[in-house]
Design a protein around this motif. Structure first.
Motif, mmCIF file in Angstrom:
data_model
loop_
_atom_site.group_PDB
_atom_site.id
_atom_site.type_symbol
_atom_site.label_atom_id
_atom_site.label_comp_id
_atom_site.label_asym_id
_atom_site.label_seq_id
_atom_site.Cartn_x
_atom_site.Cartn_y
_atom_site.Cartn_z
ATOM 1 N N TYR A 167 44.210 40.428 44.240
ATOM 2 C CA TYR A 167 44.547 40.503 45.665
ATOM 3 C C TYR A 167 43.974 39.306 46.439
ATOM 4 O O TYR A 167 44.553 38.854 47.425
ATOM 5 C CB TYR A 167 44.005 41.807 46.264
ATOM 6 N N ASN B 230 39.273 43.123 38.444
ATOM 7 C CA ASN B 230 40.416 42.238 38.201
ATOM 8 C C ASN B 230 41.492 42.424 39.261
ATOM 9 O O ASN B 230 42.112 41.453 39.722
ATOM 10 C CB ASN B 230 40.995 42.511 36.815
ATOM 11 N N ALA B 231 41.710 43.692 39.654
ATOM 12 C CA ALA B 231 42.702 43.957 40.700
ATOM 13 C C ALA B 231 42.272 43.325 42.024
ATOM 14 O O ALA B 231 43.094 42.764 42.752
ATOM 15 C CB ALA B 231 42.884 45.466 40.858
ATOM 16 N N ARG C 18 38.528 46.750 35.392
ATOM 17 C CA ARG C 18 39.933 46.777 35.811
ATOM 18 C C ARG C 18 40.035 46.698 37.336
ATOM 19 O O ARG C 18 40.891 46.003 37.881
ATOM 20 C CB ARG C 18 40.592 48.058 35.287
#
Length: 296
Positions: A16, A11-12, A8
């Motif tokens: 960005y 993916n963040a 997770r």
């Protein structure tokens, strides 16, 4: 559970990074690649590109007299601006390095021209200052000397443009000042005890210590000078008599005045090749005059 949390987070991070990746691909990588293809085509935006091989390069080298004029003007501009700009920035940095009071204000004052120097507004200001009825000629007339046609004379137009570039010495000055702060004062004291003067200390201690920064500044300023466009376009439009007609201006005229995008792309790749050759030459020579702290 831990692996899912890491996924997770990754993916963040990718999310960005996405705007930067899209900008790099769309605004930098794609134009870079497609310009190489267009340079091999007879391309007008109003019709499909027609492949012509190295025809644009042959025309540039054998039929286009303006190319050789603009190449000569660009190289002269580099010779005029880079050495004087670096000497000016090093001189001011050495003066500021000795200043004890108001160093922040002085450093900001000398750095300000670098913030505005490449803008159209400052180029217009430069043109107004050096025109026949401008401020500089008013001062000259005040002392009884005749008016000098700085921008109308082919012999003085290019040096006048070069002054604008030299005036933007702030960024190099800040880097030189940071490098001078890193030179150990004990070395100067030891040199003074051994009888070395200021000139000897400068060439034996100061210059070797700041040579990595000097090397970096030479590369950056040379690349900037080779790509100059704004001042030549705004102040003189390449005149008088093509005396300030640089490669960047020729590229613009070929592409956006005559709509020969393929021909302009070929010019852009020659500028890129010129920058690469200068950079490679400087990197090849650095082992003879650049000294790093981990060297004996």
């Amino acid at each position: 559970m831990k692996a899912r949390s890491l996924t997770r987070m990754n993916n963040a991070a990718y999310l960005y990074l996405l705007p930067w990746l899209v900008g790099t691909v769309v605004l930098q990588l794609y134009p870079f690649v497609i310009s190489f293809y267009y340079a091999l085509c007879d391309y007008n935006p109003l019709r499909k590109p027609g492949f012509s091989g190295i025809g644009n390069y042959i025309e540039l080298f054998t039929k286009d007299a303006e190319f050789w004029i603009s190449l000569k003007v660009t190289l002269l501009y580099v010779i005029y601006t880079v050495p004087f700009k670096l000497l000016m920035s090093l001189f001011i940095a050495m003066l500021l390095n000795k200043a004890k009071k108001g160093i922040g204000i002085l450093r900001t004052a000398y750095y300000l021209p670098s913030l505005f120097g490449g803008s159209v507004a400052v180029s217009i200001l430069w043109r107004v200052m050096f025109m026949d009825q401008g401020m500089v000629n008013s001062w000259i007339n005040l002392f009884g000397f005749p008016t000098v046609s700085f921008l109308g004379n082919p012999k003085t137009a290019l040096p006048t443009l070069s002054l604008l570039e030299v005036w933007q010495f702030g960024s190099s000055m800040v880097m030189f000042l940071a490098a001078l702060k890193q030179v150990p004062s004990a070395l100067y004291e030891a040199a003074r005890i051994d009888g070395a003067g200021r000139v000897k200390s400068f060439f034996s201690i100061t210059l070797p210590y700041i040579s990595p920064i000097l090397f970096f500044c030479i590369i950056i300023q040379t690349i900037n000078a080779l790509q100059n466009f704004t001042s030549a376009f705004v102040i003189t439009r390449g005149g008088p008599l093509k005396s300030t007609y640089m490669l960047g201006l020729k590229l613009y005229n070929d592409g956006f005045v005559f709509w020969r995008m393929g021909y302009a792309s070929a010019t852009s790749w020659l500028i890129f090749l010129l920058v690469a050759l200068f950079t490679l030459g400087l990197f090849s020579s650095q082992k003879y005059w650049v000294f790093y702290s981990d060297q004996s």
